[in-house]
Design a protein around this motif. Sequence first.
Motif, PDB file in Angstrom:
ATOM      1  N   ARG A 245       0.820  -1.213   0.000  1.00  0.00           N
ATOM      2  CA  ARG A 245       0.000   0.000   0.000  1.00  0.00           C
ATOM      3  C   ARG A 245       0.855   1.264   0.000  1.00  0.00           C
ATOM      4  O   ARG A 245       0.369   2.353  -0.290  1.00  0.00           O
ATOM      5  N   ASN A 246       2.128   1.122   0.336  1.00  0.00           N
ATOM      6  CA  ASN A 246       3.054   2.251   0.282  1.00  0.00           C
ATOM      7  C   ASN A 246       3.761   2.355  -1.067  1.00  0.00           C
ATOM      8  O   ASN A 246       4.734   3.094  -1.215  1.00  0.00           O
ATOM      9  N   GLY A 247       3.284   1.573  -2.030  1.00  0.00           N
ATOM     10  CA  GLY A 247       3.819   1.668  -3.383  1.00  0.00           C
ATOM     11  C   GLY A 247       4.903   0.672  -3.730  1.00  0.00           C
ATOM     12  O   GLY A 247       5.426   0.668  -4.849  1.00  0.00           O
ATOM     13  N   GLU A 248       5.264  -0.182  -2.783  1.00  0.00           N
ATOM     14  CA  GLU A 248       6.292  -1.201  -3.039  1.00  0.00           C
ATOM     15  C   GLU A 248       5.723  -2.269  -3.971  1.00  0.00           C
ATOM     16  O   GLU A 248       4.594  -2.727  -3.802  1.00  0.00           O
ATOM     17  N   VAL A 249       6.498  -2.649  -4.966  1.00  0.00           N
ATOM     18  CA  VAL A 249       6.066  -3.713  -5.878  1.00  0.00           C
ATOM     19  C   VAL A 249       6.521  -5.049  -5.304  1.00  0.00           C
ATOM     20  O   VAL A 249       7.723  -5.312  -5.186  1.00  0.00           O
ATOM     21  N   LEU A 250       5.549  -5.898  -4.943  1.00  0.00           N
ATOM     22  CA  LEU A 250       5.855  -7.201  -4.354  1.00  0.00           C
ATOM     23  C   LEU A 250       5.546  -8.317  -5.336  1.00  0.00           C
ATOM     24  O   LEU A 250       4.595  -8.220  -6.121  1.00  0.00           O
ATOM     25  N   PHE A 251       6.333  -9.366  -5.269  1.00  0.00           N
ATOM     26  CA  PHE A 251       6.029 -10.556  -6.060  1.00  0.00           C
ATOM     27  C   PHE A 251       4.719 -11.158  -5.554  1.00  0.00           C
ATOM     28  O   PHE A 251       4.589 -11.467  -4.370  1.00  0.00           O
ATOM     29  N   ALA A 252       3.733 -11.286  -6.428  1.00  0.00           N
ATOM     30  CA  ALA A 252       2.438 -11.886  -6.059  1.00  0.00           C
ATOM     31  C   ALA A 252       1.647 -12.124  -7.332  1.00  0.00           C
ATOM     32  O   ALA A 252       1.850 -11.434  -8.343  1.00  0.00           O
ATOM     33  N   PHE A 256      -3.884 -12.070  -5.948  1.00  0.00           N
ATOM     34  CA  PHE A 256      -3.399 -11.863  -4.587  1.00  0.00           C
ATOM     35  C   PHE A 256      -2.950 -10.419  -4.404  1.00  0.00           C
ATOM     36  O   PHE A 256      -3.208  -9.794  -3.366  1.00  0.00           O
ATOM     37  N   SER A 257      -2.280  -9.879  -5.410  1.00  0.00           N
ATOM     38  CA  SER A 257      -1.820  -8.493  -5.353  1.00  0.00           C
ATOM     39  C   SER A 257      -2.984  -7.532  -5.174  1.00  0.00           C
ATOM     40  O   SER A 257      -2.891  -6.540  -4.445  1.00  0.00           O
ATOM     41  N   LYS A 258      -4.087  -7.841  -5.806  1.00  0.00           N
ATOM     42  CA  LYS A 258      -5.290  -7.014  -5.707  1.00  0.00           C
ATOM     43  C   LYS A 258      -5.780  -6.920  -4.262  1.00  0.00           C
ATOM     44  O   LYS A 258      -6.157  -5.856  -3.773  1.00  0.00           O
ATOM     45  N   PHE A 259      -5.746  -8.046  -3.553  1.00  0.00           N
ATOM     46  CA  PHE A 259      -6.211  -8.066  -2.168  1.00  0.00           C
ATOM     47  C   PHE A 259      -5.170  -7.491  -1.205  1.00  0.00           C
ATOM     48  O   PHE A 259      -5.518  -7.028  -0.130  1.00  0.00           O
ATOM     49  N   LEU A 260      -3.895  -7.529  -1.585  1.00  0.00           N
ATOM     50  CA  LEU A 260      -2.865  -6.910  -0.752  1.00  0.00           C
ATOM     51  C   LEU A 260      -2.974  -5.387  -0.780  1.00  0.00           C
ATOM     52  O   LEU A 260      -2.760  -4.710   0.224  1.00  0.00           O
ATOM     53  N   GLY A 293       8.813 -16.094  -2.656  1.00  0.00           N
ATOM     54  CA  GLY A 293       9.424 -14.967  -3.359  1.00  0.00           C
ATOM     55  C   GLY A 293       9.888 -13.879  -2.412  1.00  0.00           C
ATOM     56  O   GLY A 293      10.920 -13.223  -2.653  1.00  0.00           O
ATOM     57  N   TRP A 294       9.168 -13.690  -1.334  1.00  0.00           N
ATOM     58  CA  TRP A 294       9.493 -12.607  -0.392  1.00  0.00           C
ATOM     59  C   TRP A 294      10.731 -12.899   0.460  1.00  0.00           C
ATOM     60  O   TRP A 294      11.243 -12.021   1.136  1.00  0.00           O
ATOM     61  N   THR A 295      11.221 -14.132   0.440  1.00  0.00           N
ATOM     62  CA  THR A 295      12.420 -14.447   1.242  1.00  0.00           C
ATOM     63  C   THR A 295      13.649 -13.672   0.754  1.00  0.00           C
ATOM     64  O   THR A 295      14.619 -13.522   1.498  1.00  0.00           O
ATOM     65  N   ILE A 296      13.594 -13.191  -0.492  1.00  0.00           N
ATOM     66  CA  ILE A 296      14.754 -12.438  -1.014  1.00  0.00           C
ATOM     67  C   ILE A 296      14.403 -10.956  -1.202  1.00  0.00           C
ATOM     68  O   ILE A 296      15.142 -10.224  -1.869  1.00  0.00           O
ATOM     69  N   HIS A 297      13.289 -10.520  -0.617  1.00  0.00           N
ATOM     70  CA  HIS A 297      12.926  -9.109  -0.720  1.00  0.00           C
ATOM     71  C   HIS A 297      13.882  -8.267   0.135  1.00  0.00           C
ATOM     72  O   HIS A 297      14.409  -8.735   1.147  1.00  0.00           O
ATOM     73  N   HIS A 298      14.087  -7.010  -0.279  1.00  0.00           N
ATOM     74  CA  HIS A 298      15.054  -6.164   0.434  1.00  0.00           C
ATOM     75  C   HIS A 298      14.559  -5.723   1.807  1.00  0.00           C
ATOM     76  O   HIS A 298      15.359  -5.321   2.656  1.00  0.00           O
ATOM     77  N   ASP A 299      13.239  -5.813   2.048  1.00  0.00           N
ATOM     78  CA  ASP A 299      12.748  -5.441   3.376  1.00  0.00           C
ATOM     79  C   ASP A 299      13.117  -6.537   4.368  1.00  0.00           C
ATOM     80  O   ASP A 299      12.694  -7.695   4.207  1.00  0.00           O
TER      81      ASP A 299
END
Length: 410
Positions: A245-252, A256-260, A293-299
């Motif tokens: 919601r802060n504009g970060e592009v996440l793998f999804a 699923f992205s729509k509901f995130l 996919g999120w295991t390698i995200h920079h956050d």
Amino acid sequence: MNKRKIINDPVYGFITICSDLLFDLVEHPYFQRLRRIKQLGLADVVYPGALHTRFHHALGAMHLMSQALKSLQEKGHQIWDTESESAQAAILLHDLGHGPFSHVLESVLMPGVEHESVTLVLMKDLNKQMNGKLDMAIQMFEGTYPRKFFHQMISSQLDMDRMDYLKRDSFYTGVIEGSIGADRLIKMLDISGDQLVVEEKGLLSIENFLHARRLMYWQVYLHKTLLSAQAMLTQILYRARELSRNGEVLFATPDFSKFLKNTYSLIDFELEPDLLKSFNGLDDNDVWASVKGWTIHHDPVLSTLSKMLLDRKLFKITFMDTPPDEVILSPLREKLLQSGITEQQMPYFLVTGVTTNWAYEKEQDPIQVQMKDGKLLDIADASDIPTIEALTKIVRKYYVCWGKNVSLRG
């Protein structure tokens, strides 16, 4: 095309799909999605065999409904073929509104929207597609059908839903204490004054059923390791939602992205046909693929939590009788700060909660026993076992879980 099919079920043996309508419902994409949603969510972190799906469960509940209706007919109660088919359709579809990991997804991505409400929207959409063939089934599901006992068989403390999930979950987890004699329970059902009752000779079966339910909640549904895993998945989704919601592009996946990114109300489901399609595109695979996919995200919060859950490095969890106070929380907070977690990140690694368990809701939805003289008594009054009354008391357990061995120091 022959639509009278037989399915081999490990719990009951052969299950019969006995009408064209029921076959068409099973074949529909809304129902086929349930193959991809595990009945017990993350419970396989505790019980490796708990891999059965809501598809299995819905078919089992339909089977028990057909057996119960036959038993009632044998006792002289008039049940029309259309009623029998509609009751089976209603129980078959009763879980359509469950999303991936059920209550976890509800609480984070669709707060305030209960799965029962989404189920009803999906049933109504199906009814349009099938030219009104589900009118009666929807009435039974809602409780507006004139013969009230049908709704009780779909949703009550002695419904086909509970009978199947207790027997099935016990079977797949290996927790034999939760096993119930569903066949005998069904044979003991009767109708009195348009309500579902149990014959007096079924008292012991009902007592066993209630005790089994209580045990399954403590040993399976509210197992502390499962609660820990659920807390972690919840925090992962909260973090993904915050970043998204802060504009970060996440793998999804697109659905699923729509509901995130968005928060939807029940009205949105009723007004936006595309939203139903997106919801039907969601299953456990969307979530697991994203977590991988999120295991390698920079956050660092998202990647650390995702890797921990995948590797089963779960939060430490402790139960207590009262809400955790600062005497308990402050040392944990201090340790987490020392490991590199900031105050802003703290809520993702230190989680508190509460569980409640009561096997029998006497006030809201009593189980009526028909005594030999025809009198109806509440199960707690009809039973001479004092523990039945004890099962009506709400047991509350508070818990705190935290990332014991987490380090976010670069």
